[in-house]
Design a protein around this motif. Structure first.
Motif, PDB file in Angstrom:
ATOM      1  N   HIS A  65      15.824   8.198  49.067  1.00 25.37           N
ATOM      2  CA  HIS A  65      15.893   9.366  49.933  1.00 25.37           C
ATOM      3  C   HIS A  65      17.006  10.281  49.458  1.00 25.37           C
ATOM      4  CE1 HIS A  65      16.749  11.659  53.743  1.00 25.37           C
ATOM      5  NE2 HIS A  65      15.461  11.845  53.582  1.00 25.37           N
ATOM      6  N   SER A  66      16.765  11.573  49.487  1.00 26.39           N
ATOM      7  CA  SER A  66      17.746  12.568  49.073  1.00 26.39           C
ATOM      8  C   SER A  66      18.167  13.411  50.266  1.00 26.39           C
ATOM      9  CB  SER A  66      17.158  13.473  47.979  1.00 26.39           C
ATOM     10  OG  SER A  66      16.621  12.704  46.927  1.00 26.39           O
ATOM     11  N   ASP A  67      19.418  13.860  50.243  1.00 29.16           N
ATOM     12  CA  ASP A  67      19.932  14.637  51.379  1.00 29.16           C
ATOM     13  C   ASP A  67      20.542  15.961  50.941  1.00 29.16           C
ATOM     14  OD1 ASP A  67      22.235  13.888  50.110  1.00 29.16           O
ATOM     15  OD2 ASP A  67      23.045  12.705  51.777  1.00 29.16           O
ATOM     16  N   ASP A 103      13.387  15.650  49.660  1.00 25.75           N
ATOM     17  CA  ASP A 103      13.808  15.019  50.918  1.00 25.75           C
ATOM     18  C   ASP A 103      12.769  14.105  51.545  1.00 25.75           C
ATOM     19  OD1 ASP A 103      12.008  16.912  51.695  1.00 25.75           O
ATOM     20  OD2 ASP A 103      13.338  17.974  53.077  1.00 25.75           O
ATOM     21  N   ALA A 104      11.691  13.801  50.832  1.00 21.65           N
ATOM     22  CA  ALA A 104      10.685  12.885  51.374  1.00 21.65           C
ATOM     23  C   ALA A 104      11.179  11.447  51.225  1.00 21.65           C
ATOM     24  CB  ALA A 104       9.354  13.063  50.654  1.00 21.65           C
ATOM     25  N   LEU A 105      11.345  10.760  52.346  1.00 21.95           N
ATOM     26  CA  LEU A 105      11.710   9.341  52.287  1.00 21.95           C
ATOM     27  C   LEU A 105      10.570   8.594  51.596  1.00 21.95           C
ATOM     28  CD1 LEU A 105      13.438   6.891  53.058  1.00 21.95           C
ATOM     29  CD2 LEU A 105      12.324   6.904  55.290  1.00 21.95           C
ATOM     30  N   THR A 106      10.877   7.981  50.466  1.00 23.42           N
ATOM     31  CA  THR A 106       9.844   7.389  49.619  1.00 23.42           C
ATOM     32  C   THR A 106      10.035   5.884  49.495  1.00 23.42           C
ATOM     33  OG1 THR A 106       9.720   9.435  48.328  1.00 23.42           O
ATOM     34  CG2 THR A 106       8.776   7.452  47.332  1.00 23.42           C
ATOM     35  N   GLU A 107       8.967   5.161  49.786  1.00 23.18           N
ATOM     36  CA  GLU A 107       8.986   3.703  49.626  1.00 23.18           C
ATOM     37  C   GLU A 107       8.124   3.336  48.430  1.00 23.18           C
ATOM     38  OE1 GLU A 107       8.947   0.813  53.081  1.00 23.18           O
ATOM     39  OE2 GLU A 107       6.934   0.463  52.260  1.00 23.18           O
ATOM     40  N   ALA A 146      11.704   0.725  53.588  1.00 28.63           N
ATOM     41  CA  ALA A 146      12.394   1.902  54.106  1.00 28.63           C
ATOM     42  C   ALA A 146      12.853   1.639  55.537  1.00 28.63           C
ATOM     43  CB  ALA A 146      11.468   3.113  54.063  1.00 28.63           C
ATOM     44  N   TRP A 189      13.300   1.784  48.294  1.00 28.83           N
ATOM     45  CA  TRP A 189      13.116   3.115  48.871  1.00 28.83           C
ATOM     46  C   TRP A 189      14.183   4.072  48.357  1.00 28.83           C
ATOM     47  CZ3 TRP A 189      17.045   5.125  52.003  1.00 28.83           C
ATOM     48  CH2 TRP A 189      17.944   4.199  52.545  1.00 28.83           C
ATOM     49  N   PRO A 247       8.153   5.736  56.111  1.00 25.77           N
ATOM     50  CA  PRO A 247       8.376   6.663  54.996  1.00 25.77           C
ATOM     51  C   PRO A 247       7.419   7.850  55.022  1.00 25.77           C
ATOM     52  CG  PRO A 247       7.187   4.732  54.235  1.00 25.77           C
ATOM     53  CD  PRO A 247       7.563   4.462  55.672  1.00 25.77           C
ATOM     54  N   ASP A 248       7.861   8.955  54.441  1.00 27.78           N
ATOM     55  CA  ASP A 248       6.988  10.119  54.291  1.00 27.78           C
ATOM     56  C   ASP A 248       5.990   9.895  53.164  1.00 27.78           C
ATOM     57  OD1 ASP A 248       8.502  11.806  56.202  1.00 27.78           O
ATOM     58  OD2 ASP A 248      10.068  11.680  54.676  1.00 27.78           O
TER      59      ASP A 248
END
Length: 221
Positions: free
Chosen positions: A147-149, A132-136, A160, A145, A164-165
């Motif tokens: 992102h998983s939910d 779930d880490a927003l990745t750029e 992003a 980017w 981003p995380d």
């Protein structure tokens, strides 16, 4: 007018819709989210504007894609996949895995990191949906980017939407080496080839979950 095999076979019927040149590559581009007409034309070098218009109309008629409006930075027309279009993801994943077993392409072929990101997203296991880490990703001049939910992985072009995380910055060669498991994240960071803005553990996990398909595995049976 598109040609037809004029057969009742489901495979032939599918190819009536998807078998023309460029068609599945348009779907590939829309895996990365809604795209404007100009974005699609730019991402498909060698495809003329009239042919793109014809293919888009054909796919719209068969409920593979639909028109939409992007709200930012200004309201502009774009195209996105429908549920029927999304149902093609396993087909594209199979093609990516099969294609990974082919010989290397000539160096003159057009190369974009975004296409590898599509393959990485499509062939990732279900476990990737829980990352779930927003990745750029900043790969050379390309920015994307993911992102998983917990249900699906979303991947799009551009920066992003929020901070981003995890931010990974590298060149294409380093990105491909990481995605193929040819170099470890720690070694790429130590050599200065990869910059990680975020938790190193998250960067390691990212490339464990998202990687390019192994063509030897894909074609052995």
């Amino acid at each position: 007018m598109s040609r037809s095999y004029e057969q009742t076979c489901f495979i032939a019927r599918s190819l009536d819709v998807l078998g023309e040149r460029w068609t599945l590559l348009i779907v590939r581009e829309l895996v990365l989210g809604p795209r404007r007409y100009g974005d699609l034309l730019s991402a498909l070098p060698g495809m003329g504007t009239s042919l793109l218009a014809t293919r888009l109309k054909h796919l719209e008629q068969h409920d593979v894609l639909r028109r939409t409006t992007l709200a930012s930075p200004s309201r502009v027309a774009a195209y996105e996949l429908t549920d029927r279009g999304e149902a093609l993801m396993p087909v594209l994943a199979g093609l990516a895995g099969w294609g990974a077993g082919l010989e290397d392409p000539p160096p003159s072929y057009t190369d974009r990191a975004a296409w590898s990101v599509v393959a990485m997203r499509l062939t990732a296991t279900g476990e990737a949906a829980h990352f779930d880490a927003l990745t750029e990703l900043v790969v050379g001049e390309e920015t994307l980017w993911l992102h998983s939910d917990s249900e699906r992985v979303r991947a799009e072009t551009g920066p992003a939407p929020v901070k981003p995380d995890l931010r990974l910055i590298c060149g294409k060669e380093t990105f491909y080496a990481l995605a193929k498991g040819q170099v470890a994240v720690d070694d790429a960071v130590a050599s200065g080839q990869l910059v990680v803005d975020g938790a190193p553990d998250a960067a390691r996990l990212f490339f464990n979950l998202f990687h390019l398909p192994d063509g030897h595995h894909a074609t052995s049976d």
